[in-house]
Write an enzyme that holds these catalytic residues in place. Structure first.
Site, PDB file in Angstrom:
ATOM      1  N   GLY A   1      -8.692  29.515 -40.957  1.00  0.00           N
ATOM      2  CA  GLY A   1      -7.791  30.645 -40.761  1.00  0.00           C
ATOM      3  C   GLY A   1      -8.369  31.842 -40.042  1.00  0.00           C
ATOM      4  O   GLY A   1      -7.810  32.945 -40.135  1.00  0.00           O
TER       5      GLY A   1
ATOM      6  N   GLU B   1      -2.023  15.545 -31.218  1.00  0.00           N
ATOM      7  CA  GLU B   1      -1.380  14.605 -30.299  1.00  0.00           C
ATOM      8  C   GLU B   1       0.009  14.197 -30.776  1.00  0.00           C
ATOM      9  O   GLU B   1       0.809  13.666 -29.993  1.00  0.00           O
ATOM     10  CB  GLU B   1      -2.260  13.375 -30.119  1.00  0.00           C
ATOM     11  CG  GLU B   1      -3.535  13.644 -29.336  1.00  0.00           C
ATOM     12  CD  GLU B   1      -4.395  12.410 -29.210  1.00  0.00           C
ATOM     13  OE1 GLU B   1      -4.060  11.517 -28.401  1.00  0.00           O
ATOM     14  OE2 GLU B   1      -5.426  12.339 -29.921  1.00  0.00           O
TER      15      GLU B   1
ATOM     16  N   CYS C   1     -15.574  21.500 -30.601  1.00  0.00           N
ATOM     17  CA  CYS C   1     -16.647  21.921 -29.699  1.00  0.00           C
ATOM     18  C   CYS C   1     -17.703  20.844 -29.474  1.00  0.00           C
ATOM     19  O   CYS C   1     -18.542  20.970 -28.579  1.00  0.00           O
ATOM     20  CB  CYS C   1     -17.317  23.176 -30.260  1.00  0.00           C
ATOM     21  SG  CYS C   1     -18.144  22.913 -31.856  1.00  0.00           S
TER      22      CYS C   1
END
Length: 340
Positions: free
Chosen positions: A16, A60, A81
């Protein structure tokens, strides 16, 4: 008449950080829908944002039609990442963890209401093929954008956490400047940044009046001290910096984050200078070297005092989730620029 709030779609929502950044930015925007696939992160998110429609889904599975029904004005996101990290395989767009981001680029031309995008990732993304695909998609959809590499140190927070950021805005006569201009700090930016945090030492970010029982939980073990004392990044309460905390903090000793000298009255440099490897580790014990607590890491990353973990979240998971998150205050300042 009260101005209508801008609607934020929060992708890869984690624990969050983007949501808190939107609250802190105070720009009349609210998160209306958030998505992440990580079960542990979702549990923490829902614990802190009970009113938000947060779903455990692969991005997706989101279609342009479904997103358009939400009518978002802003997309805030921090995609995986791992394909770009210095310790990873650097498979870039060939990494399966890029598939959801590539899906988003495919549907971007069909998103009818999105006019703003804020994206965060690791340093290294700026030279990736994924970045090239992202910026190409933005151009094709008539977005103007600006890229930055920024650390919390830029707004006087004593923690190094350099990250790549991209701000994008869709309009006919607007520009941030050169799209290839990678900024290294807020003060050098042409944008007007509010210096919301004054220069501070680590002390205000630390937990006070820690009990002996709590302290024992975070002290480095004798085994860790003996094996890694040469490479530890030791900080004191009066220091004005600390190393980036990664998801492997406390699990690995090197390059995962600083440790703290809990007793500031002990002569740190003298103790280490006098220590011999064949000596008893007791020579270093008076320093009370300990890990920063999850609350302290959260403080340095800009999470508010009301942010908490569910009680059943393990210590290892707390560090891992924080290490995968972002600096809330840096993002909130960037969101002010984007929407201001």
């Amino acid at each position: 008449m009260e101005k209508k709030k801008m609607r934020i779609l929060e992708l890869y929502s984690g624990i969050g950080g983007m949501h808190y950044a939107a609250e802190f930015a105070n720009v009349g925007a609210e998160v209306v829908f958030s998505v992440d696939i990580n079960t542990s992160a979702n549990a923490v998110y829902r614990h802190n944002f009970k009113q938000t429609n947060q779903q455990a889904r692969n991005i997706e599975s989101l279609s342009a039609k479904e997103i358009n029904k939400l009518r978002p004005d802003v997309i805030m996101m921090s995609p995986p990442c791992q394909p770009f990290t210095r310790v990873g395989l650097k498979l870039d767009v060939e990494d399966s963890r890029c598939s959801s981001f590539l899906h988003l680029l495919d549907i971007l031309p069909h998103l009818e209401t999105v006019s703003f995008i804020l994206m965060e990732n690791v340093v290294g993304f700026e030279t990736s093929e994924m970045r090239n695909a992202f910026t190409k998609a933005l151009k094709n959809c008539d977005f103007y954008f600006r890229e930055f590499i920024l650390s919390p140190e830029s707004i006087k927070i004593p923690n190094s956490r350099s990250r790549y950021y991209l701000l994008a805005k869709k309009c006919t006569n607007f520009s941030f400047g050169s799209e290839n201009d990678i900024m290294t700090s807020f003060p050098n930016s042409s944008c007007d940044i509010e210096m919301s945090v004054q220069e501070k030492t680590l002390y205000p970010y630390l937990e006070k009046d820690m009990s002996d029982e709590d302290l024992a939980r975070y002290l480095l073990t004798d085994k860790t001290l003996l094996k890694y004392w040469r490479i530890l990044d030791v900080r004191q309460t009066s220091d004005t910096s600390s190393c980036c905390f990664t998801k492997a903090y406390t699990h690995y000793a090197e390059g995962t984050g600083s440790v703290l000298q809990h007793d500031p009255n002990e002569p740190f440099h003298q103790k280490f200078a006098e220590f011999k490897e064949d000596e008893d580790i007791a020579h270093l014990k008076p320093l009370k070297l300990r890990y920063f607590t999850p609350r302290e890491v959260g403080n340095l990353m800009g999470f508010p005092a009301e942010f908490t973990f569910p009680e059943n979240t393990s210590l290892k998971t707390r560090y891992r989730l924080l290490g995968n998150s972002l600096n809330v205050l840096v993002v909130s300042n960037l969101l002010r620029i984007l929407l201001g």
